[in-house]
Design an enzyme around this catalytic site. Structure first.
Site, PDB file in Angstrom:
ATOM      1  N   GLU A  58       0.810  -1.221   0.000  1.00 38.46           N
ATOM      2  CA  GLU A  58       0.000   0.000   0.000  1.00 38.46           C
ATOM      3  C   GLU A  58       0.846   1.276   0.000  1.00 38.46           C
ATOM      4  O   GLU A  58       0.496   2.253  -0.656  1.00 38.46           O
ATOM      5  CB  GLU A  58      -0.961   0.009   1.197  1.00 38.46           C
ATOM      6  CG  GLU A  58      -2.038  -1.058   1.095  1.00 38.46           C
ATOM      7  CD  GLU A  58      -3.105  -0.938   2.174  1.00 38.46           C
ATOM      8  OE1 GLU A  58      -3.686   0.145   2.316  1.00 38.46           O
ATOM      9  OE2 GLU A  58      -3.358  -1.931   2.874  1.00 38.46           O
ATOM     10  N   HIS A  92       8.743 -26.482   3.679  1.00 33.51           N
ATOM     11  CA  HIS A  92       8.075 -27.684   3.188  1.00 33.51           C
ATOM     12  C   HIS A  92       7.482 -27.479   1.800  1.00 33.51           C
ATOM     13  O   HIS A  92       6.772 -28.344   1.300  1.00 33.51           O
ATOM     14  CB  HIS A  92       6.993 -28.112   4.187  1.00 33.51           C
ATOM     15  CG  HIS A  92       7.557 -28.498   5.522  1.00 33.51           C
ATOM     16  ND1 HIS A  92       7.903 -29.793   5.848  1.00 33.51           N
ATOM     17  CD2 HIS A  92       7.884 -27.745   6.594  1.00 33.51           C
ATOM     18  CE1 HIS A  92       8.407 -29.824   7.075  1.00 33.51           C
ATOM     19  NE2 HIS A  92       8.403 -28.585   7.554  1.00 33.51           N
ATOM     20  N   LYS A 151     -13.387  -0.454  -4.409  1.00 28.41           N
ATOM     21  CA  LYS A 151     -14.535  -0.293  -3.497  1.00 28.41           C
ATOM     22  C   LYS A 151     -15.647   0.487  -4.191  1.00 28.41           C
ATOM     23  O   LYS A 151     -16.825   0.141  -4.079  1.00 28.41           O
ATOM     24  CB  LYS A 151     -14.115   0.445  -2.226  1.00 28.41           C
ATOM     25  CG  LYS A 151     -13.270  -0.379  -1.279  1.00 28.41           C
ATOM     26  CD  LYS A 151     -13.021   0.363   0.029  1.00 28.41           C
ATOM     27  CE  LYS A 151     -11.930  -0.315   0.823  1.00 28.41           C
ATOM     28  NZ  LYS A 151     -11.897   0.068   2.226  1.00 28.41           N
TER      29      LYS A 151
END
Ligand code: F6R
Length: 297
Positions: A184, A200, A292
């Site tokens: 951001e 892993h 948004k």
């Protein structure tokens, strides 16, 4: 979500080992099935208008959970008023939700402590605040680059893609915050992974390709499991041939709260200096705000 939800990650990281019940952070539209009338739900949204958070607040209220909301206003404050559930007003005079982390984390810690789920955090919070004041002097803008760890880190990540690694435990919230602040503030891709899990899977994908465009920052601290140090060295050696630089970043302090917040402060400053080096304004987030607006149409 985002700059508000991170407060949940940070508090979970710092207090999960102490809290006798699980602390779960929900970032979506639905609460987990086990979340029922015996559950405490803390709904955090700086604006109070984030649709996912408002949806979870409503679901928690309908399920009969104990709900506490915190926002600077918005739909969350209105819903709390009409349902007569507790609401904490966050001061609205911060530039962006992610700058309200101190408020939102403090509120969350206060609610957990007030509910008897964690002990009185007063001493630990005061010690952390003092340590952060001192750290802010060491990594602030007035401190020249050669004596400023955050400016040095910015120079390391500005033209590469940061992979933020840490070990499971107190620093997990800090790793998420580093990633999201680099996204951001510096407007760049960044990713986070957790040890030992990354040993892993992720190392298999990094060891045999040219990984020189990435830099791995390993958030270390005094509370990490003793096996983590061995893992970091082994991981560094195994990925070395790919050109991936693996650099340690040490958090300070003897408590989980100090560790997570010292790493966060270092990363926050580093992300802003990275923005400066990349020639972008750290404050506005036009892409996520645009999304948004698009969804609200
Ligand atoms: C951070 C930022 C976003 C928001 C997120 C949720 O500065 O702008 O990450 O925090 O979109 O919005 P709020 O915090 O208002 O619930």
């Amino acid at each position: 979500m985002g700059g508000s939800g991170i407060a949940g990650d940070v508090v979970r990281s710092a207090f999960a080992a102490e809290c006798p019940v699980p602390i779960s952070v929900t970032k979506g539209y639905r609460l987990p099935g086990w979340c029922r009338s015996h559950s405490l739900v803390i709904a955090l949204s700086f604006s109070g208008d984030t649709e996912e958070t408002v949806a979870c607040y409503k679901e928690a209220f309908e399920r009969g959970c104990t709900v506490v909301a915190a926002s600077a206003g918005g739909r969350l404050a209105a819903a709390a008023a009409s349902n007569r559930t507790p609401h904490v007003t966050v001061p609205g005079d911060v530039s962006m939700p992610r700058a309200a982390l101190g408020y939102l984390a403090s509120i969350t810690i206060g609610v957990l402590s007030g509910s008897g789920l964690i002990g009185d955090p007063g001493e630990s919070v005061a010690k952390t605040a003092d340590a952060l004041d001192a750290l802010a002097d060491r990594v602030g803008p007035d401190q020249p680059t050669h004596e400023n760890e955050a400016k040095g880190l910015a120079a390391v990540v500005a033209d590469r893609i940061p992979l933020v690694w840490t070990s499971e435990g107190p620093a997990e919230g800090a790793a998420i915050r580093w990633k999201t602040q680099l996204n951001e503030n510096a407007k760049m891709p960044a990713f986070h992974s957790i040890l030992p899990e990354l040993d892993h899977n992720e190392i298999e994908g990094l060891a045999t390709v040219d990984a020189g465009q990435f830099v791995a920052l390993v958030l270390r601290h005094a509370l990490e499991h003793p096996r983590v140090a061995a893992r970091v060295e082994a991981t560094r050696a195994l990925v070395a041939r790919s050109g991936l630089e693996v650099r340690d970043v040490w958090g300070a302090g003897a408590t989980a709260l100090e560790v997570v917040f010292s790493l966060i402060m270092l990363g926050d400053f580093a992300s802003v200096y990275t923005a400066v080096l990349r020639g972008v304004d750290p404050t506005p987030v036009p892409v996520l705000m645009g999304l948004k607006e698009r969804l609200a149409r």
